[in-house]
Scaffold this motif. Structure first.
Motif, PDB file in Angstrom:
ATOM      1  N   PHE A  77       0.837  -1.215   0.000  1.00  9.89           N
ATOM      2  CA  PHE A  77       0.000   0.000   0.000  1.00  9.89           C
ATOM      3  C   PHE A  77       0.870   1.263   0.000  1.00  9.89           C
ATOM      4  O   PHE A  77       0.597   2.225  -0.742  1.00  9.89           O
ATOM      5  CB  PHE A  77      -0.919  -0.017   1.218  1.00  9.89           C
ATOM      6  N   LEU A  78       1.920   1.266   0.823  1.00  7.87           N
ATOM      7  CA  LEU A  78       2.816   2.434   0.851  1.00  7.87           C
ATOM      8  C   LEU A  78       3.532   2.602  -0.474  1.00  7.87           C
ATOM      9  O   LEU A  78       3.731   3.731  -0.939  1.00  7.87           O
ATOM     10  CB  LEU A  78       3.828   2.266   1.993  1.00  7.87           C
ATOM     11  N   TRP A  79       3.932   1.489  -1.051  1.00  7.51           N
ATOM     12  CA  TRP A  79       4.645   1.578  -2.336  1.00  7.51           C
ATOM     13  C   TRP A  79       3.736   2.100  -3.436  1.00  7.51           C
ATOM     14  O   TRP A  79       4.131   2.908  -4.267  1.00  7.51           O
ATOM     15  CB  TRP A  79       5.204   0.193  -2.682  1.00  7.51           C
ATOM     16  N   MET A  80       2.466   1.639  -3.428  1.00  5.06           N
ATOM     17  CA  MET A  80       1.531   2.100  -4.447  1.00  5.06           C
ATOM     18  C   MET A  80       1.152   3.566  -4.259  1.00  5.06           C
ATOM     19  O   MET A  80       0.809   4.264  -5.225  1.00  5.06           O
ATOM     20  CB  MET A  80       0.262   1.237  -4.391  1.00  5.06           C
ATOM     21  N   SER A  81       1.245   4.055  -3.031  1.00  6.33           N
ATOM     22  CA  SER A  81       0.847   5.448  -2.777  1.00  6.33           C
ATOM     23  C   SER A  81       1.959   6.453  -3.039  1.00  6.33           C
ATOM     24  O   SER A  81       1.717   7.658  -2.992  1.00  6.33           O
ATOM     25  CB  SER A  81       0.373   5.580  -1.321  1.00  6.33           C
ATOM     26  N   THR A  82       3.170   5.977  -3.284  1.00 11.34           N
ATOM     27  CA  THR A  82       4.268   6.916  -3.592  1.00 11.34           C
ATOM     28  C   THR A  82       4.074   7.499  -4.975  1.00 11.34           C
ATOM     29  O   THR A  82       3.444   6.892  -5.856  1.00 11.34           O
ATOM     30  CB  THR A  82       5.610   6.194  -3.503  1.00 11.34           C
ATOM     31  N   SER A  83       4.642   8.690  -5.163  1.00 11.42           N
ATOM     32  CA  SER A  83       4.504   9.382  -6.460  1.00 11.42           C
ATOM     33  C   SER A  83       5.365   8.703  -7.515  1.00 11.42           C
ATOM     34  O   SER A  83       6.371   8.060  -7.207  1.00 11.42           O
ATOM     35  CB  SER A  83       4.933  10.856  -6.316  1.00 11.42           C
ATOM     36  N   SER A 117       2.913  -6.078  -6.316  1.00  9.75           N
ATOM     37  CA  SER A 117       2.231  -6.073  -5.022  1.00  9.75           C
ATOM     38  C   SER A 117       1.228  -7.229  -4.923  1.00  9.75           C
ATOM     39  O   SER A 117       1.167  -7.930  -3.909  1.00  9.75           O
ATOM     40  CB  SER A 117       1.512  -4.738  -4.806  1.00  9.75           C
TER      41      SER A 117
END
Length: 304
Positions: free
Chosen positions: A36-42, A62
């Motif tokens: 989730f954190l990786w997908m939310s990065t720009s 993911s």
């Protein structure tokens, strides 16, 4: 009996390498949070097409990580096992109960290690004397070696049912249904402990190829076939009468011998051979008769 294990490869159970499922739940949670954190990065600066490709790559990576962890969980209940295979090769058997985890490309086949109770159907066989009889049994069995049960026979449950019937026929044909002529003879009706023990040993010998052990086996039904039941009942009654008469006569002879010996030893009366034979005859009639004897009082001498 021919050993069915000769000439074949016998599998042997061994432990498998699996992981604690509760620990892997924490790993799954960590993978989900990191994804989730990786997908939310720009996205990095660059062409729009490259950004879309990078997004798809992160999504696929993911989901792959999540599915790899999520699909490896399996549950083992008490007295249950899981046979683990890797691309068709036996990897081991897991017996630790609770939540477990293994790599998702490893197949799991669950086999119960609990006791099974099987009540066989009535089968018609010929006993040792060739008389047709009906017989059935109850068997308690369990899987001892899961590798043999899974790989050495096609369907171990069906194998058990067939071998129970075959073993029942074999043991039933070893002994007569009943034997009145010999008291110590092993019969199906009168020697339940012996017959049950033989049946258990026969089934254990037959089922060890499948890694199965029989804890208890015993006859639950035993009767002559209907077509000869009436005739065999009359035969049993006649045999019983003959056996009873034989016992009565043997006992009566012993009692007469003791009585004559006592009379002679105490000097109560001296009898010649003719009077001795008459007394023996009278005593045998009294002791062996079906009805109560009616004595006749002799008011004269012994020879009248």
């Amino acid at each position: 009996m021919v050993n069915v294990l000769d000439g074949m490869n016998v599998s042997q159970e061994r432990g498998s390498k699996t992981y604690n499922g509760y620990v892997m739940l924490l790993v799954l949670l960590a993978v989900t949070v990191l994804a989730f954190l990786w997908m939310s990065t720009s996205f990095p600066p660059g062409p729009e097409k490259a950004s879309k490709i990078y997004f798809v790559f992160k999504l696929v990576a993911s989901l792959t990580g999540f599915l790899v962890v999520a699909t490896g969980f399996f549950m083992i209940q008490p007295n249950q096992t899981a046979v683990i295979t890797l691309f068709g090769a036996y990897s081991g058997t897991e017996r630790t109960e609770g939540l477990r985890w293994v790599w998702p490309w490893m197949m799991r086949k669950k086999i119960s290690a609990r006791a099974h109770n099987v009540h066989s159907e009535k089968v018609k066989i010929n006993d040792l004397r060739g008389n047709p009889i009906e017989i059935a049994c109850n068997t308690v069995w369990r899987v001892r070696d899961t590798a043999q049960a899974a790989f050495d026979v096609d369907d171990y449950k069906e194998f058990v049912n067939i071998q129970i019937e075959a073993g029942l026929r074999t043991v039933g044909a070893r002994h007569p249904y009943d034997d009145m002529s010999e008291e110590d003879a092993t019969t199906l009706r009168g020697s339940a402990d012996v017959v049950n023990r033989e049946l258990q040993e026969e089934l254990n010998e037959r089922l060890k190829v499948a890694g199965i052990v029989v804890d208890e086996a015993g006859l639950t039904h035993l009767a002559y076939a209907p077509e000869i039941a009436g005739a065999m009942l009359r035969r049993q009654q006649a045999d019983a009468v003959i056996a009873a008469r034989k016992k009565v006569v043997i006992g009566a002879v012993g009692m007469v011998e003791d009585a004559l010996a006592k009379l002679s030893a105490d000097g109560v009366v001296d009898l010649d051979d003719e009077r001795r034979a008459a007394m023996v005859s009278n005593l045998m009639v009294v002791l062996c008769g079906d009805r109560e004897a009616h004595p006749v009082v002799n008011a004269g001498t012994l020879y009248q």
